[in-house]
Design an enzyme around this catalytic site. Structure first.
Site, PDB file in Angstrom:
ATOM      1  N   ASP A   1       0.886  -1.157   0.000  1.00 15.59           N
ATOM      2  CA  ASP A   1       0.000   0.000   0.000  1.00 15.59           C
ATOM      3  C   ASP A   1       0.934   1.220   0.000  1.00 15.59           C
ATOM      4  O   ASP A   1       2.129   1.088   0.280  1.00 15.59           O
ATOM      5  CB  ASP A   1      -0.877  -0.039   1.264  1.00 15.59           C
ATOM      6  CG  ASP A   1      -1.660   1.228   1.457  1.00 15.59           C
ATOM      7  OD1 ASP A   1      -2.285   1.691   0.483  1.00 15.59           O
ATOM      8  OD2 ASP A   1      -1.663   1.778   2.585  1.00 15.59           O
ATOM      9  N   LEU A   2       0.420   2.389  -0.343  1.00 16.04           N
ATOM     10  CA  LEU A   2       1.293   3.573  -0.392  1.00 16.04           C
ATOM     11  C   LEU A   2       1.167   4.454   0.865  1.00 16.04           C
ATOM     12  O   LEU A   2       2.103   4.557   1.666  1.00 16.04           O
ATOM     13  CB  LEU A   2       0.951   4.413  -1.629  1.00 16.04           C
ATOM     14  CG  LEU A   2       1.725   5.722  -1.741  1.00 16.04           C
ATOM     15  CD1 LEU A   2       3.175   5.479  -2.133  1.00 16.04           C
ATOM     16  CD2 LEU A   2       1.064   6.647  -2.766  1.00 16.04           C
ATOM     17  N   ASP A   3      -0.036   5.042   1.023  1.00 16.59           N
ATOM     18  CA  ASP A   3      -0.241   6.016   2.101  1.00 16.59           C
ATOM     19  C   ASP A   3      -0.142   5.350   3.473  1.00 16.59           C
ATOM     20  O   ASP A   3      -0.926   4.457   3.785  1.00 16.59           O
ATOM     21  CB  ASP A   3      -1.623   6.675   1.958  1.00 16.59           C
ATOM     22  CG  ASP A   3      -1.754   7.471   0.669  1.00 16.59           C
ATOM     23  OD1 ASP A   3      -0.839   8.249   0.372  1.00 16.59           O
ATOM     24  OD2 ASP A   3      -2.765   7.306  -0.039  1.00 16.59           O
TER      25      ASP A   3
ATOM     26  N   THR B   1       1.976   9.861   4.194  1.00 13.77           N
ATOM     27  CA  THR B   1       0.968  10.784   3.657  1.00 13.77           C
ATOM     28  C   THR B   1      -0.359  10.667   4.400  1.00 13.77           C
ATOM     29  O   THR B   1      -1.225  11.521   4.226  1.00 13.77           O
ATOM     30  CB  THR B   1       0.736  10.503   2.160  1.00 13.77           C
ATOM     31  OG1 THR B   1       0.793   9.090   1.983  1.00 13.77           O
ATOM     32  CG2 THR B   1       1.761  11.178   1.296  1.00 13.77           C
TER      33      THR B   1
ATOM     34  N   LYS C   1      -8.828   5.491   6.403  1.00 13.86           N
ATOM     35  CA  LYS C   1      -7.580   4.997   5.809  1.00 13.86           C
ATOM     36  C   LYS C   1      -7.880   3.890   4.808  1.00 13.86           C
ATOM     37  O   LYS C   1      -8.648   2.974   5.107  1.00 13.86           O
ATOM     38  CB  LYS C   1      -6.626   4.488   6.895  1.00 13.86           C
ATOM     39  CG  LYS C   1      -5.972   5.610   7.669  1.00 13.86           C
ATOM     40  CD  LYS C   1      -4.930   5.076   8.635  1.00 13.86           C
ATOM     41  CE  LYS C   1      -4.314   6.210   9.434  1.00 13.86           C
ATOM     42  NZ  LYS C   1      -3.422   5.704  10.487  1.00 13.86           N
TER      43      LYS C   1
ATOM     44  N   SER D   1      -2.671   0.682  -4.247  1.00  9.82           N
ATOM     45  CA  SER D   1      -3.153   1.846  -3.479  1.00  9.82           C
ATOM     46  C   SER D   1      -4.500   2.338  -3.994  1.00  9.82           C
ATOM     47  O   SER D   1      -4.796   2.236  -5.180  1.00  9.82           O
ATOM     48  CB  SER D   1      -2.123   2.972  -3.617  1.00  9.82           C
ATOM     49  OG  SER D   1      -2.648   4.195  -3.150  1.00  9.82           O
ATOM     50  N   ALA D   2      -5.279   2.904  -3.084  1.00  5.18           N
ATOM     51  CA  ALA D   2      -6.575   3.480  -3.464  1.00  5.18           C
ATOM     52  C   ALA D   2      -6.410   4.884  -4.034  1.00  5.18           C
ATOM     53  O   ALA D   2      -7.338   5.447  -4.608  1.00  5.18           O
ATOM     54  CB  ALA D   2      -7.480   3.545  -2.236  1.00  5.18           C
TER      55      ALA D   2
ATOM     56  N   LYS E   1     -11.118  -0.733  -1.353  1.00  2.25           N
ATOM     57  CA  LYS E   1     -10.846  -1.629  -0.230  1.00  2.25           C
ATOM     58  C   LYS E   1     -11.956  -1.440   0.803  1.00  2.25           C
ATOM     59  O   LYS E   1     -12.387  -0.305   0.972  1.00  2.25           O
ATOM     60  CB  LYS E   1      -9.494  -1.286   0.427  1.00  2.25           C
ATOM     61  CG  LYS E   1      -8.287  -1.416  -0.499  1.00  2.25           C
ATOM     62  CD  LYS E   1      -7.039  -0.821   0.172  1.00  2.25           C
ATOM     63  CE  LYS E   1      -5.872  -0.750  -0.800  1.00  2.25           C
ATOM     64  NZ  LYS E   1      -4.690  -0.047  -0.283  1.00  2.25           N
TER      65      LYS E   1
ATOM     66  N   GLU F   1       0.115  -3.335   4.636  1.00  2.20           N
ATOM     67  CA  GLU F   1      -1.021  -2.411   4.751  1.00  2.20           C
ATOM     68  C   GLU F   1      -1.056  -1.719   6.112  1.00  2.20           C
ATOM     69  O   GLU F   1      -0.737  -2.336   7.115  1.00  2.20           O
ATOM     70  CB  GLU F   1      -2.331  -3.200   4.626  1.00  2.20           C
ATOM     71  CG  GLU F   1      -3.060  -3.054   3.332  1.00  2.20           C
ATOM     72  CD  GLU F   1      -3.584  -1.659   3.035  1.00  2.20           C
ATOM     73  OE1 GLU F   1      -3.657  -0.814   3.942  1.00  2.20           O
ATOM     74  OE2 GLU F   1      -3.925  -1.419   1.881  1.00  2.20           O
ATOM     75  N   ASP F   2      -1.473  -0.458   6.131  1.00  8.57           N
ATOM     76  CA  ASP F   2      -1.636   0.224   7.430  1.00  8.57           C
ATOM     77  C   ASP F   2      -3.107   0.417   7.785  1.00  8.57           C
ATOM     78  O   ASP F   2      -3.416   0.954   8.846  1.00  8.57           O
ATOM     79  CB  ASP F   2      -0.953   1.603   7.416  1.00  8.57           C
ATOM     80  CG  ASP F   2      -1.699   2.591   6.534  1.00  8.57           C
ATOM     81  OD1 ASP F   2      -2.111   2.201   5.420  1.00  8.57           O
ATOM     82  OD2 ASP F   2      -1.890   3.739   6.961  1.00  8.57           O
TER      83      ASP F   2
HETATM   84  C1  BG6 Z   1      -5.746   5.863   0.370  1.00  9.54           C
HETATM   85  C2  BG6 Z   1      -5.696   6.671   1.646  1.00  9.54           C
HETATM   86  O1  BG6 Z   1      -4.494   5.299   0.121  1.00  9.54           O
HETATM   87  O2  BG6 Z   1      -6.114   6.685  -0.732  1.00  9.54           O
HETATM   88  C3  BG6 Z   1      -7.002   7.415   1.864  1.00  9.54           C
HETATM   89  O3  BG6 Z   1      -5.441   5.807   2.737  1.00  9.54           O
HETATM   90  C4  BG6 Z   1      -7.321   8.265   0.635  1.00  9.54           C
HETATM   91  O4  BG6 Z   1      -6.884   8.225   3.004  1.00  9.54           O
HETATM   92  C5  BG6 Z   1      -7.369   7.357  -0.601  1.00  9.54           C
HETATM   93  O5  BG6 Z   1      -8.564   8.932   0.786  1.00  9.54           O
HETATM   94  C6  BG6 Z   1      -7.642   8.133  -1.887  1.00  9.54           C
HETATM   95  O6  BG6 Z   1      -6.559   8.971  -2.146  1.00  9.54           O
HETATM   96  P1  BG6 Z   1      -6.549  10.172  -3.159  1.00  9.54           P
HETATM   97  O7  BG6 Z   1      -5.097  10.598  -3.181  1.00  9.54           O
HETATM   98  O8  BG6 Z   1      -6.983   9.632  -4.494  1.00  9.54           O
HETATM   99  O9  BG6 Z   1      -7.470  11.207  -2.636  1.00  9.54           O
HETATM  100 MG    MG Z   2      -2.639   3.170   3.660  1.00 11.51          MG
END
Ligand code: BG6
Ligand code: MG
Length: 220
Positions: free
Chosen positions: A8-10, A16, A44, A113-114, A144, A168-169
């Site tokens: 996962d990224l964030d 972030t 998240k 990542s989402a 997710k 994943e966090d």
């Molecule tokens: C996820 C984050 O990775 O991405 C969420 O954990 C975030 O907090 C989601 O809302 C969507 O991200 P973005 O950058 O497309 O707004």
């Molecule tokens: Mg995350």
């Protein structure tokens, strides 16, 4: 044995998650809705649209479609103002060590990542080239805990879900990995991420030997 390690990224590769929190908090407060860290935990891993829907639900607010999309853009602009200042210094501790070890061991590496900003962030922190495949918010239709994002990553790499390991966090992300039949590794708080197969506070606690064991485990 070749395995796929899906990150996962964030909140896993870069911190972030704190910028998402600050941007959502500002938006919630502008609507007169209070917003706690516990509520943020539930956002998240969740898509941008669903996050705003949840905040409005918590605040018992209904707004027009037009205002909804305006608020989404405002949130993203605020978020991007933090992202603009990012560099490789914001990579979370020991993430590069684990990535380099996986590359050395000839393992497949994916991003799951989402976020629709994922590619831009990876470029900013100079990690883009470390990934064999990237699946992000621009590639998926289901958020997710739906496992779509991870299953797409596994498919792109030609590796069966059972041979994938997810870092994943978020609670939603751990659920997604479990539903996909992948090994789930929580990065963060044990109490919050108790559904994961393993939990570490951060990558500094993950030893090369642990990775090697995961690689060596035969799935029949
Ligand atoms: C996820 C984050 O990775 O991405 C969420 O954990 C975030 O907090 C989601 O809302 C969507 O991200 P973005 O950058 O497309 O707004
Ligand atoms: Mg995350």
């Amino acid at each position: 044995m070749k395995k796929a390690f899906i990150f996962d990224l964030d909140g896993v590769i870069v911190d972030t998650a704190k910028y998402h929190f600050l941007a959502w908090q500002k938006l919630a407060h502008s609507l007169g809705i209070s917003f706690s860290e516990e509520q943020n935990e539930q956002l998240k891993g969740v898509s941008r649209v669903q996050s705003l829907e949840k905040i409005l639900e918590w605040g018992n607010k209904t707004i027009s479609e037009e205002r909804f999309s305006r608020l989404m853009s405002e949130k993203n602009e605020e978020y991007l103002s933090y992202i603009a200042k990012m560099d490789a210094g914001e990579i979370l501790p020991d993430v590069p060590r684990i990535l380099e070890h996986l590359i050395l061991e000839n393992q497949a590496i994916a991003l799951g990542s989402a976020s629709k900003n994922a590619r831009a962030i990876l470029e900013k922190v100079q990690l883009y080239d470390k990934f064999n495949t990237i699946v992000d918010g621009t590639n998926v239709s289901k958020a997710k805990p739906d496992p779509e994002v991870f299953l797409l990553g596994a498919k792109a790499l030609g590796i069966s879900p059972e041979n994938c390991i997810v870092f994943e966090d978020s609670v939603a992300g751990i659920k997604a990995a479990n539903i996909a039949n992948m090994i789930s590794i929580g990065i963060g708080n044990q109490e919050v991420l108790h559904e994961a197969d393993y939990v570490f506070n951060d990558f500094t606690e993950i030893k090369e030997e642990f990775i090697n064991q995961l690689v060596a485990t035969k799935i029949v």
